[in-house]
Design a protein around this motif. Structure first.
Motif, short mmCIF file in Angstrom:
data_model
loop_
_atom_site.label_atom_id
_atom_site.label_comp_id
_atom_site.label_asym_id
_atom_site.label_seq_id
_atom_site.Cartn_x
_atom_site.Cartn_y
_atom_site.Cartn_z
N PRO A 181 -33.12 -2.79 20.16
CA PRO A 181 -33.94 -2.46 21.34
C PRO A 181 -33.52 -1.15 22.01
N GLY A 182 -32.24 -0.86 22.00
CA GLY A 182 -31.77 0.34 22.71
C GLY A 182 -31.99 1.64 21.98
N ILE A 183 -32.52 1.60 20.74
CA ILE A 183 -32.69 2.84 19.96
C ILE A 183 -34.17 3.03 19.68
N PHE A 236 -21.90 -0.40 22.92
CA PHE A 236 -22.51 -0.38 24.26
C PHE A 236 -24.01 -0.11 24.21
N VAL A 237 -24.54 0.18 23.02
CA VAL A 237 -25.98 0.39 22.90
C VAL A 237 -26.67 -0.96 23.07
N GLU A 238 -27.74 -0.96 23.86
CA GLU A 238 -28.43 -2.22 24.16
C GLU A 238 -28.93 -2.88 22.87
N GLY A 239 -28.50 -4.09 22.63
CA GLY A 239 -28.97 -4.83 21.47
C GLY A 239 -28.14 -4.62 20.20
N ALA A 240 -27.18 -3.72 20.24
CA ALA A 240 -26.39 -3.43 19.03
C ALA A 240 -25.56 -4.65 18.62
N GLU A 241 -24.99 -5.30 19.61
CA GLU A 241 -24.11 -6.44 19.32
C GLU A 241 -24.90 -7.57 18.64
N LEU A 297 -28.12 2.40 26.86
CA LEU A 297 -26.90 1.60 26.86
C LEU A 297 -27.09 0.37 27.73
N LYS A 298 -26.27 -0.65 27.51
CA LYS A 298 -26.40 -1.85 28.35
C LYS A 298 -25.57 -1.72 29.61
N ILE A 331 -24.86 1.81 10.94
CA ILE A 331 -23.54 1.58 11.53
C ILE A 331 -23.47 0.21 12.20
N CYS A 332 -24.59 -0.23 12.77
CA CYS A 332 -24.59 -1.52 13.48
C CYS A 332 -24.86 -2.69 12.54
N HIS A 333 -25.16 -2.41 11.28
CA HIS A 333 -25.51 -3.48 10.34
C HIS A 333 -24.29 -4.36 10.05
N ALA A 334 -24.56 -5.65 9.80
CA ALA A 334 -23.47 -6.61 9.59
C ALA A 334 -22.62 -6.26 8.37
#
Lengths: 537, 316
Positions: A157-159, A136-141, A171-172, A121-124
């Protein structure tokens, strides 16, 4: 020559149909098949890429949710995740899967599948609509911005997978609605990790191969005709009672009703017309069911044109007072809707049943218009033609507006023309519908940076309140903050809230335990049964 | 002869090229893109951006058109933006259902029209002729969707004998089951096109009947049946062939209205939904192949003329 070719073509079609007819004789008797109507064909069965309602519904039959929400309170409930805890930092969630979960090919469903799904889901290259939920997950952005590999690989990092059953998500910043976002299903990593994210939407491993973990498994699909699924014997909540679901695609609503009356359909979900309810309810073989939903209709106000009186807040407030919404819901929707005065819906825990704007008082509206210095002006109201309810709303609005000196011109537009008018801003008022989140967090539509904020609404105070509302975990405090923001938003009158329509379902009287969720038709489908049919108990 | 054919081919290519260009321009002159075709969908702006990139919809229009054209020359109609699958595959999936409905409807309507039209012309002004004339006028004037709904109300609701929707009852339906599902949409189609062909056939036959050589044939004492088959029909067939050939493309593009009313899973419904969803490659492919079919059937009609009319063959 020509005729012989035509004859050959006919012969070929016959042979084709005959072969299809002979392919397989099912052991399932008709009494164990549920016939459900769908207004359109599903487009994809991949739940993470589905954008339209039918695809999402169909995908929900094949793929179970990670977490769910209670159908009445919308509180987060266990699904595949049996339990979870939030650490003292209020940022780290430890979520634990049930024991012994299996994909339909026998492979265990583990925390690795969940981690794979989150990465995907976070992939470009992921083009579905779920990413904003994970931002809001750390590092997702950062992960989404960098494009290391075409596959859903790497690390956020957040997962962190802790063991087979447990995953930790950090979460960040504190974000209260976060758990209510995890209602999407996981995808099988062992089938998809070697598939490029850009190619995943239509990948066959979710169809032909049929790897799922939902209440039903894929059997066959003829686009525009039907989708057939069979009960999953290993479903984690127990094998569904009904052996097969035959999802028939029937775009013509009248034909749906006739097929239900003829006993050839068992369920018309969600969109039964209010004017058909009485006739259907009179049939002893048919039951009407209804439930509230997270959708509402509203009149959009275009305040971006030059010199429009709609720039003046008092004018918008006056317009918002015109309709007698209670009467409208009682007469036009025969009570199958809840009147709405603001963005919080009755299903939300922060909903305030006492909250209402000033009742349709024409003298007060007139007074506001005079104060604003617009005793008389014209407005263009558009809606999509063919929508009878919206047409009636438009007519009522015009009638009321005429009494306070506003000349409303109604334009019923063809879909394409309607879209063009919306995109070009060629309207003053437009009747539209939208859906909202299960959590009362109003940021999506009303924060100035909200992804769904298409009206350009911006109020610093509201922004601060909404940010505060998402950053505290206490329900009481959140309720307070959202009610405050609702009051501020409504005072600005950025749109005119109308009503939240209920889903109306017509089902065969043989269908037992049917209950729809505000967000999902099939949430308890494993409990449905067709008892009493063909003399069976 | 060959020069005429080549000339025809050349013209056709130019027309087809023009069709694709105009379709492309009209399509892209509407604001927005396919993901905006439903303002009520939830979208993530970053995902939309990436989607446009992946679908190659972010470049300048001329480049998009040229890349579409170059793929077409390699026999690739492109991928559907909505279904993410090749357009050709999607079309072939739906073609059998459409042909199964339109070909029998076409043959039945044409056969009935030729026999009834000839019969009515031979009894011009008689009761049967007037009845058929009235009937075909009604068939032409009734909107076909209305007729479809009336048929459905009568035979699926009032007398629930026939199914109102779809093509089969279950996955493993027999051919008989499919034929039963075929009756209502077929009737709806046949009524419409019969009325249309009937009037052409009747006028064509009447025109031939008033010719001198028919009088001579009658004077020679030939039987009426012999005259009809030997002299009347061959001479009346030119206008009939024209009309019939022009409706050939409809066999493939499907019966849009009948497919919608009776939920028939054919190509017509797919064309409608793709157009509403702004599935650009599908719209392009459909318009191009429809134009090609129209050109082809015109060409076929010309060839048939040569076959039927010896005078044309002589001139050519």
């Amino acid at each position: 020559m020509l005729w012989s070719r035509v004859l050959v073509l006919i012969a070929i079609s016959f042979v084709f149909l005959f072969i299809n007819g002979c392919q397989k004789s099912s052991e399932v008797t008709n009494s164990q098949i549920l016939h459900v109507a769908a207004p359109a064909s599903p487009i994809t069965l991949n739940p993470l890429f589905a954008r339209d309602a039918v695809s999402l519904e169909a995908a929900a039959l094949l793929h179970p949710q990670l977490l769910g929400t209670n159908p009445y309170t919308l509180e987060v409930e266990p699904r595949l995740f049996a339990s979870w805890e939030l650490h003292a930092d209020n940022l780290t969630y430890h979520l634990r899967l049930r024991e012994g979960l299996l994909w339909s090919d026998g492979t265990p469903l583990t925390a690795d599948d969940v981690a794979f799904t989150l990465l995907l889901i976070c992939h470009a290259d992921y083009t579905g609509w779920l990413y904003p939920l994970l931002r809001f997950v750390e590092g997702a952005e950062e992960y989404r911005k960098t494009r290391h590999s075409p596959y859903a690989q790497g690390a956020i990092p957040g997962i962190r997978v802790i063991d087979e059953q447990t995953i930790a998500i950090r979460l960040k910043q504190v974000h209260a609605p976060f758990l209510s976002y995890l209602t999407f299903p996981p995808l099988p990593a062992h089938k998809l990790q070697n598939v490029k994210v850009a190619d995943m939407e239509e990948h066959p491993s979710l169809k032909n191969v049929g790897v799922g973990a939902g209440p039903y498994l894929f059997t066959s699909w003829r686009p525009d005709e039907y989708l057939l699924v069979r009960a999953n014997p290993d479903y984690y909540l127990g094998k569904p009672e009904i052996a097969e679901i035959y999802y028939r695609i029937i775009p013509n609503i009248e034909a749906q009703v006739i097929e239900l009356l003829a006993g050839k359909l068992d369920l018309l979900p969600t969109a039964v017309k209010v004017e058909d309810v009485e006739m259907l309810a009179a049939d002893r073989q048919i039951r009407i069911h209804k439930n509230s939903r997270l959708v509402y209709d509203y009149i959009a106000i275009n305040h971006k044109q030059e010199n429009t009186p709609l720039k003046d807040r008092r004018v918008r407030q006056a317009l918002a007072m015109l309709l007698e919404k209670d009467e409208l819901v009682a007469n036009l929707l025969l009570g199958f809707a809840e009147v709405l005065h603001g963005p919080l819906l009755p299903l939300h825990f922060a909903y305030d049943s006492e909250f209402s704007q000033e009742k349709g008082s024409l003298p007060a509206a007139r007074e506001l218009l005079l104060q604003a210095g617009y005793p008389q002006f014209k407005l263009k109201l558009i809606f999509n033609s063919g929508n009878i309810v919206r047409e009636n709303v438009a007519l009522l609005f015009k009638e009321q507006a005429a009494q306070v000196g506003v000349d409303v011109q109604i334009h019923a537009l063809e879909w394409e023309a309607f879209l063009a008018a919306l995109t070009n801003g060629d309207y003053d008022l437009a009747i539209l519908g939208r859906s909202t989140d299960a959590d009362p967090d109003l940021s999506f539509h009303w924060h100035s940076q909200g992804a769904g904020n298409r009206t350009g609404y911006a109020n610093e105070q509201v922004d601060r309140l909404l940010e505060a509302g998402a950053a505290v975990l206490d329900r009481g405090k959140r309720t307070e903050l959202y009610r405050q923001s609702q009051a501020l938003i409504v005072a600005d009158a950025p749109i005119i809230w109308l009503y939240s329509r209920q889903a109306i379902h017509a089902a065969s009287a043989d269908l037992h335990n049917f209950a729809a969720h505000p967000e999902s038709l099939f949430y308890n489908v494993h409990l449905w049964s067709l008892a009493g049919r063909d003399g069976r108990p | 002869m060959i020069r005429i054919l080549l000339n025809r081919l050349w013209q056709t290519v130019i027309v087809l090229f023009g069709v694709t260009l105009i379709t492309f321009l009209i399509m892209h002159s509407a604001p927005g893109h396919p993901l905006q075709a439903n303002p009520e969908l939830r979208l993530d702006p970053t995902a939309v951006e990436r989607w446009l990139e992946l679908q190659e919809l972010d470049g300048p229009l001329p480049a998009q058109y040229l890349s579409w054209l170059s793929r077409l020359f390699r026999g690739d109609f492109g991928m559907s933006l909505i279904y993410n699958r090749p357009v050709l595959e999607l079309a072939l999936e739906r073609l059998p259902a459409t042909l199964f409905l339109t070909v029998p409807a076409f043959l039945l309507a044409l056969g009935l029209a030729i026999s009834c039209g000839t019969w009515a012309a031979l009894r011009q002004g008689g009761f049967g002729d007037r009845l058929l004339g009235l009937g075909s006028l009604a068939g032409l004037s009734l909107p076909s969707f209305w007729l479809g709904i009336i048929l459905m109300m009568l035979f699926s609701y009032g007398y629930p004998w026939l199914p109102a929707a779809g093509m089969r009852t279950a996955e493993d339906s027999s051919v008989l089951d499919i034929l039963i599902h075929l009756i209502l949409p077929l009737t709806m189609l046949v009524v419409g096109s019969f009325s249309y062909y009937f009037r052409y056939v009747r006028y064509a036959v009447l025109a031939v009947l008033s010719q001198d050589f028919i009088k001579i044939a009658r004077a020679r004492g030939f039987t009426e049946l012999y005259i009809v088959f030997r002299y009347v029909l061959p001479n009346a067939s030119l206008p009939i062939v024209t009309v019939a050939a022009l409706s050939l493309p409809l066999l493939f593009t499907g019966a849009l209205v009948a497919e919608y009313v009776f939920s028939w899973p054919g190509i017509g419904r797919w064309i409608i939904s793709s157009t509403l969803a702004r599935d650009y490659p599908v719209i392009m492919a459909v318009n191009l192949s429809t134009a090609a079919l129209v050109a082809l059937s015109n060409f076929l009609a010309d060839l048939l003329y040569l076959l039927i009319d010896p005078r044309l063959r002589f001139k050519a």
